[in-house]
Design an enzyme around this catalytic site. Structure first.
Site, mmCIF file in Angstrom:
data_model
loop_
_atom_site.group_PDB
_atom_site.id
_atom_site.type_symbol
_atom_site.label_atom_id
_atom_site.label_comp_id
_atom_site.label_asym_id
_atom_site.label_seq_id
_atom_site.Cartn_x
_atom_site.Cartn_y
_atom_site.Cartn_z
ATOM 1 N N GLY A 132 0.840 -1.192 0.000
ATOM 2 C CA GLY A 132 0.000 0.000 0.000
ATOM 3 C C GLY A 132 0.872 1.238 0.000
ATOM 4 O O GLY A 132 1.933 1.270 -0.636
ATOM 5 N N CYS A 133 0.472 2.243 0.743
ATOM 6 C CA CYS A 133 1.207 3.506 0.806
ATOM 7 C C CYS A 133 2.657 3.283 1.222
ATOM 8 O O CYS A 133 2.928 2.748 2.288
ATOM 9 C CB CYS A 133 0.522 4.433 1.799
ATOM 10 S SG CYS A 133 1.460 5.918 2.183
ATOM 11 N N PHE A 134 3.598 3.716 0.383
ATOM 12 C CA PHE A 134 5.005 3.467 0.704
ATOM 13 C C PHE A 134 5.494 4.265 1.899
ATOM 14 O O PHE A 134 6.446 3.874 2.567
ATOM 15 C CB PHE A 134 5.934 3.615 -0.495
ATOM 16 C CG PHE A 134 5.776 4.815 -1.388
ATOM 17 C CD1 PHE A 134 5.245 6.018 -0.960
ATOM 18 C CD2 PHE A 134 6.181 4.721 -2.722
ATOM 19 C CE1 PHE A 134 5.129 7.111 -1.813
ATOM 20 C CE2 PHE A 134 6.077 5.812 -3.591
ATOM 21 C CZ PHE A 134 5.547 7.001 -3.127
ATOM 22 N N TYR A 180 -3.178 11.123 8.090
ATOM 23 C CA TYR A 180 -3.457 10.256 6.943
ATOM 24 C C TYR A 180 -3.536 8.797 7.372
ATOM 25 O O TYR A 180 -4.488 8.077 7.050
ATOM 26 C CB TYR A 180 -2.377 10.428 5.868
ATOM 27 C CG TYR A 180 -2.274 9.248 4.953
ATOM 28 C CD1 TYR A 180 -3.286 8.974 4.029
ATOM 29 C CD2 TYR A 180 -1.209 8.354 5.048
ATOM 30 C CE1 TYR A 180 -3.222 7.853 3.220
ATOM 31 C CE2 TYR A 180 -1.138 7.244 4.235
ATOM 32 C CZ TYR A 180 -2.147 6.994 3.327
ATOM 33 O OH TYR A 180 -2.084 5.879 2.539
#
Length: 200
Positions: free
Chosen positions: A43-45, A184
Site C-alpha cells: 500500500g502507501c510506501f 493520513y
C-alpha cells in the site's frame, strides 16, 4: 484517497491530536552492515517505510516503484507499477524470511484491491524476490500467514526486475510531515485493520 486525506490534514493540522503510533522515532543504528535488501509493496510506501524503520536491523528505507514495465516512473505517472519500499538490512541481525514475516503482519494480505483507504493496482501488495532462496522463503512466509489467518493470502510473490526510487519529497515523509502523516495513516484505517487481523 491519499491526496484527499493529506489535503484535509493540511487544513486540520492545528487541531488534529498526535495519535499514538507506537513508533520508535529514533533513527535505526547506522553501524550495521546493510548489505542485503528486501523490496515489498504494502500500500502507501510512506507507511511501509515507517513500519520498517522501527527495526534496529534495518537501514534507511527508500520509497519507490516496481513491478511495472514503464521506464522512469513518477508519482504522477507510474502506470503498471506498485508503490514499494526498498528495505536494506543487516544479515547478521535479521533474515529475509524474518522481514517478510514482519511485513505480512503489517498489511492486509487478504485484500486484492489495494490497501485500506487506498484503492487500485498501485496500492496492491507483493513480496519481491531476487533468487531461489528468497522465493522459497517468501512462499513459506505466505503459507504461514494463510495458516494463521485461516484464509487465502492474495499477496503475490514476484521476481524483482528493477526498483525505481521515488521523488525526494516522498522519502522519510513520516519524519518530514509528522502531523499530516499521522492524520493520513489514522484516517486511512491502516492500524485498525491490521490490529483486527493480527491483534496488537
Amino acid at each position: 484517497m491519499k491526496k484527499t486525506l493529506i489535503a484535509a490534514a493540511m487544513g486540520l493540522a492545528l487541531v488534529v491530536p498526535l495519535f499514538a503510533m507506537q513508533m520508535n522515532d529514533d533513527n535505526p543504528s547506522e553501524d550495521g552492515n546493510y548489505s542485503a535488501f528486501l523490496v515489498v509493496a504494502g500500500g502507501c510506501f510512506w507507511c511501509v517505510e515507517a513500519d520498517f524503520e522501527k527495526l534496529d536491523a534495518v537501514g534507511d528505507v527508500l520509497s519507490g516503484y516496481a513491478g511495472g514495465s514503464k521506464q522512469n516512473p513518477t508519482y504522477r505517472d507510474h502506470e503498471g507499477h506498485l508503490e514499494v519500499a526498498k528495505i536494506p538490512y543487516d544479515p547478521s541481525k535479521t533474515t529475509y524470511r524474518e522481514l517478510v514475516d514482519y511485513f505480512f503482519r503489517h498489511i492486509d494480505p487478504l485484500d486484492d484491491g489495494g490497501q485500506f483507504c487506498d484503492r487500485g493496482h498501485a496500492y496492491t501488495t507483493a513480496v519481491f524476490y531476487q533468487n531461489a532462496d528468497e522465493f522459497a522463503a517468501a512462499n513459506a512466509s505466505k503459507a504461514e500467514a494463510e495458516a494463521a489467518l485461516g484464509k487465502d493470502v492474495v499477496t503475490p510473490v514476484r521476481e524483482l526486475q528493477k526498483f525505481w526510487i521515488a521523488e525526494d519529497y516522498h522519502q522519510d515523509y513520516y519524519k518530514k510531515n509528522p502531523i499530516r502523516y499521522k492524520f493520513y495513516r489514522t484516517s486511512c484505517g491502516r492500524d485498525g485493520r491490521v490490529e483486527e487481523l493480527w491483534g496488537e
